[in-house]
Motif scaffolding. Sequence first.
Motif: not given
Length: 238
Positions: A2-3, A5, A37, A53, A84-86, A89, A205
């Motif tokens: 998920r993305q 902050t 991340y 990213r 801004d983190l996703a 992974c 990605c």
Amino acid sequence: MRQFTARIVRLNALANGHVLAAVAGPLPGGHAAGQFYLALPAERNQSAHHYLRLPLFLESFGPDGMTIELPPDLTYLSPGDELDLAGPCGRGLILPERARNVLLIAGPAGPARLRPIADSALARRALIVLYSETPQSLDGLSPEIEARFGPAHLSEAVGWADAIYADLERSALSDLQRRLRDGAANGEWPTLPLAFALLKPPMPCGVGACLACAVFTSHGWKLACADGPFFDLLDLEL
Ligand code: FES
């Protein structure tokens, strides 16, 4: 994945030049050792000269926040800045059942990116040795971890280990791979331990869509973001 902050609450510049950032915010409930991340600064300015990213590896994770290693392109950030983190992974690591003696091999970047593996191994009451060719700071590591620095200790450490986790530059990984194969061939170690290597190619990605992180292995092409970032060292074509 998920993305979200996260805000940088503290920076810690290590003696080896790397910077750890403690971040807080609506963090994921948990993740496995070996996951990472993807980050962009939440506010873009002239210092942010990259548009893709960047992978951030965890040093530690707790109920109040997590500590991540900032890549060089993000070390201009300050406490109070937002990321801004996703994530998380990557495929989480499950320590093999037989891994009672765990050898962590760190390069000049130090052991920070291996700490989640150390924590997970300690939770299973495994014994841990940290090996590095050059002396490393042990700040933040459990006192239960033994350290061995200098090439003279490598052979004994490999002979002791059931599982190895290495965070080294590619050329050093290649040297280690050759050393393990040669040692196995000439009977230096009766049993070759399982050996895993952390690969850190560009991973823009994080979901297997761009193929920028493709890695060639003895089982064909793999993606560091989806199949890694830890791989069986002896399978890698380095
Ligand atoms: S980062 Fe895009 S496929 Fe792995």
